[in-house]
Design an enzyme around this catalytic site. Structure first.
Site, short mmCIF file in Angstrom:
data_model
loop_
_atom_site.label_atom_id
_atom_site.label_comp_id
_atom_site.label_asym_id
_atom_site.label_seq_id
_atom_site.Cartn_x
_atom_site.Cartn_y
_atom_site.Cartn_z
N LYS A 129 0.87 -1.18 0.00
CA LYS A 129 0.00 0.00 0.00
C LYS A 129 0.90 1.22 0.00
O LYS A 129 2.03 1.18 0.47
CB LYS A 129 -0.90 0.02 1.25
CG LYS A 129 -2.13 0.88 1.09
CD LYS A 129 -3.20 0.22 0.25
CE LYS A 129 -4.33 1.17 -0.05
NZ LYS A 129 -5.48 0.46 -0.64
N ASP A 169 -6.93 4.51 -4.73
CA ASP A 169 -7.62 4.29 -3.44
C ASP A 169 -8.25 5.65 -3.13
O ASP A 169 -8.46 6.46 -4.05
CB ASP A 169 -6.62 3.85 -2.35
CG ASP A 169 -7.32 3.35 -1.08
OD1 ASP A 169 -7.83 2.23 -1.08
OD2 ASP A 169 -7.38 4.11 -0.08
P1 NDP Z 1 -12.82 7.78 -3.04
O1 NDP Z 1 -11.78 8.78 -2.74
O2 NDP Z 1 -13.28 7.59 -4.43
O3 NDP Z 1 -14.10 8.02 -2.14
C1 NDP Z 1 -14.04 8.06 -0.75
C2 NDP Z 1 -15.40 8.46 -0.25
O4 NDP Z 1 -15.45 8.28 1.16
C3 NDP Z 1 -15.71 9.92 -0.51
O5 NDP Z 1 -17.08 10.06 -0.73
C4 NDP Z 1 -15.29 10.57 0.81
O6 NDP Z 1 -15.95 11.80 1.08
C5 NDP Z 1 -15.75 9.53 1.78
N1 NDP Z 1 -15.04 9.65 3.03
C6 NDP Z 1 -13.72 9.69 3.25
N2 NDP Z 1 -13.47 9.80 4.55
C7 NDP Z 1 -14.67 9.83 5.16
C8 NDP Z 1 -15.09 9.93 6.49
N3 NDP Z 1 -14.22 10.05 7.49
N4 NDP Z 1 -16.42 9.88 6.74
C9 NDP Z 1 -17.32 9.78 5.73
N5 NDP Z 1 -16.97 9.69 4.46
C10 NDP Z 1 -15.67 9.73 4.17
O7 NDP Z 1 -12.24 6.39 -2.44
P2 NDP Z 1 -12.67 4.91 -2.81
O8 NDP Z 1 -14.11 4.82 -3.10
O9 NDP Z 1 -11.69 4.40 -3.80
O10 NDP Z 1 -12.35 4.14 -1.45
C11 NDP Z 1 -13.30 4.01 -0.40
C12 NDP Z 1 -12.89 2.87 0.51
O11 NDP Z 1 -12.81 1.66 -0.25
C13 NDP Z 1 -11.52 3.01 1.17
O12 NDP Z 1 -11.55 2.39 2.44
C14 NDP Z 1 -10.60 2.22 0.25
O13 NDP Z 1 -9.44 1.77 0.90
C15 NDP Z 1 -11.54 1.05 -0.09
N6 NDP Z 1 -11.19 0.32 -1.30
C16 NDP Z 1 -11.11 0.94 -2.53
C17 NDP Z 1 -10.81 0.22 -3.65
C18 NDP Z 1 -10.82 0.83 -5.01
O14 NDP Z 1 -10.73 0.06 -5.99
N7 NDP Z 1 -10.95 2.13 -5.17
C19 NDP Z 1 -10.50 -1.23 -3.56
C20 NDP Z 1 -10.71 -1.80 -2.25
C21 NDP Z 1 -11.01 -1.03 -1.18
P3 NDP Z 1 -15.18 13.20 0.89
O15 NDP Z 1 -15.22 13.45 -0.57
O16 NDP Z 1 -15.97 14.13 1.69
O17 NDP Z 1 -13.79 13.00 1.43
#
Ligand code: NDP
Length: 449
Positions: A129, A169
């Site tokens: 990571k 991510d």
């Molecule tokens: P993005 O950056 O695309 O989206 C993250 C989302 O989560 C945004 O809507 C963000 O809101 C919100 N967010 C972040 N922090 C918080 C918080 N403290 N409380 C509420 N909402 C929050 O990331 P991903 O969708 O790629 O990733 C989301 C999760 O999935 C992570 O845990 C990541 O590790 C996991 N993941 C992702 C993969 C991928 O292929 N992308 C694969 C496997 C796991 P805001 O815009 O306000 O920050």
């Protein structure tokens, strides 16, 4: 439950002594070691080979300075990380996160989880990571580009298509991957599949964007079906509105559910008529705006400030797809009181240990992250495969393979849980199934790390 096995407890206590400040990392290790108790009791050879002591230490941690110039000509400095945790079963593989909360503990927890997740996919990928405490929010495209170029200038020395293949991510989507890919190509003078999540014009795979969200729904469908249930007619809430959340929303809807609430870090929206993922896509991917903008599209929807309130919305299925530890015991209790039947983790480690215990005690079907969200990295593995073969599969081909992989992961986790005497406990099952393959490879390769 706690770690009661003396040997495993010794390994954990040593980590606690060495890294007392690395809370997220210790939390992830604690869960895995607890799950491995029945395995270790039957496999003294793994103890003799020092597998556990070795698997909890990253093979390599790279920490570096990322300097860049903002639009006002001011020099900014961020910290860059790459944790190359385990390469026993393949080149390091795992995303990069750009978020102000990134630190060594978060990087190590994510890298550690990635080892077992990648193993579960059945594809030859080690665990890693990376990321930075850089916040892309509010930055211009030019600033993001300059940051990504500086980040890659150092990272490029440590990665390669057969060494380490990063991906996206939180905070790292198509735009950031593009800037990093361009810089890598410029530095190395080679066009290779060194990153996944690439644009379709540059060796990307169809369905990679959708893969984590789709995969989470495929995994949950298997879990629901094994218990005589399905998404059909269910009310679903999904936290976050980024990559994982958006495509979980699309797939859950296609499977017959109604997604009634979604969030960002500021608040959540509630739309009893069902959230259209295309609106979320436009708000987040095109406009890069806040989720409350949803009300401009659907004025009958409701917006509430504060993101944790989303768990008080009554639903049948909850899919946390935002970030770690977003469901604590109080949120779990609220979900249980409102009759939730299943929780599918799209984000990494989104439920605290207390929340997981509460779900399991209440008989809620629980799909743990390292199994449920493995569809993203699995499809990254398929992207690497297509890059090596210099060909592209259709969307349908990739989606079918993804479905097959998620089905296999469910079966592997479910069978391992059964064999460990804890049928239905997919947390234990996923940890054991993911671990065994890596442990055998480490044992076979001798003490090389
Ligand atoms: P993005 O950056 O695309 O989206 C993250 C989302 O989560 C945004 O809507 C963000 O809101 C919100 N967010 C972040 N922090 C918080 C918080 N403290 N409380 C509420 N909402 C929050 O990331 P991903 O969708 O790629 O990733 C989301 C999760 O999935 C992570 O845990 C990541 O590790 C996991 N993941 C992702 C993969 C991928 O292929 N992308 C694969 C496997 C796991 P805001 O815009 O306000 O920050």
């Amino acid at each position: 439950m706690a770690i009661t096995n003396a040997y495993l407890k010794g390994v954990y206590d040593n980590l606690l002594k060495l890294y007392p400040e690395q809370k997220e990392f210790l939390q992830a290790v604690d869960e895995v070691l607890e799950s491995l108790q029945p395995v270790i009791e039957k496999r003294p050879d793994l103890v003799e080979s020092g597998i556990i002591e070795r698997i909890v230490e990253p093979e390599r941690v790279i920490l570096f300075r990322v300097s860049w110039v903002d639009d006002n000509g001011k020099i900014q400095v961020n910290r860059g990380f790459r944790v190359q945790f385990n390469s026993a079963i393949g080149p390091y593989k795992g995303g990069c996160r750009f978020h102000p909360s990134v630190n060594l503990s978060v990087m190590k927890f994510l890298g550690f989880e990635q080892i077992f997740k990648n193993s579960l996919t059945g594809l030859p990928m080690g665990g890693a990571k990376g990321g930075s405490d850089f916040d892309p929010k509010g930055k211009s495209d030019a600033e993001v580009m300059r940051f990504c170029q500086s980040f890659m200038t150092e990272l490029a020395k440590h990665i390669g298509p057969d060494t380490d293949v990063p991906a996206g991510d939180i905070g790292v989507g198509a735009r950031e991957i593009g800037y990093m890919f361009g810089q890598y190509k410029r530095l190395q003078n080679e066009f290779t599949g060194v990153l996944t999540g690439k644009s379709l014009f540059s060796g990307g795979s169809l369905a990679r964007t959708e893969a984590t969200g789709y995969g989470a729904c495929y995994f949950c469908s298997e879990m629901l079906a094994a218990n005589g249930k399905s998404y059909e007619g269910k009310k679903v809430i999904i936290s976050g509105s980024g990559n994982v959340a958006t495509y979980a929303c699309q797939k859950a809807t296609q499977l017959g559910a109604t997604v009634i609430a979604m969030s960002d870090s500021n608040g959540y929206i509630y739309d009893p008529n069902g959230i259209d993922y295309k609106i979320i896509q436009e708000i987040k991917e095109v406009k890069r705006a806040r989720i409350k903008t949803y009300l401009d599209y659907v004025p009958t929807a409701k917006y509430t400030e504060g993101c944790s309130g989303i768990w008080t919305v009554p639903c049948d299925i909850a899919m946390p797809c935002a970030t770690q530890n977003e469901i604590n015991l109080d949120s779990a209790k609220a979900l249980i009181a409102n009759g939730v039947i299943a929780v599918g983790e799209g984000a990494n480690m989104p439920s605290t240990p207390e929340a997981i215990a509460a779900f399991q005690e209440a008989g809620v079907l629980f799909a743990p992250a390292k199994a449920c969200n493995a569809g993203g990295v699995a499809t990254s593995g398929l992207e690497m495969c297509q890059n090596s073969m210099r060909l592209s599969w259709t969307f349908e081909e990739v989606d079918e393979r993804l479905k097959g992989i998620m089905k296999n992961i469910y079966k592997a986790a479910s069978d391992a849980a059964e064999a460990a005497g804890q049928p239905g406990n997919l947390v234990v099952g996923a940890n054991i199934a993911g671990f065994l393959k890596v442990a055998e490879a480490m044992k076979w390769q001798g003490v090389c790390y």
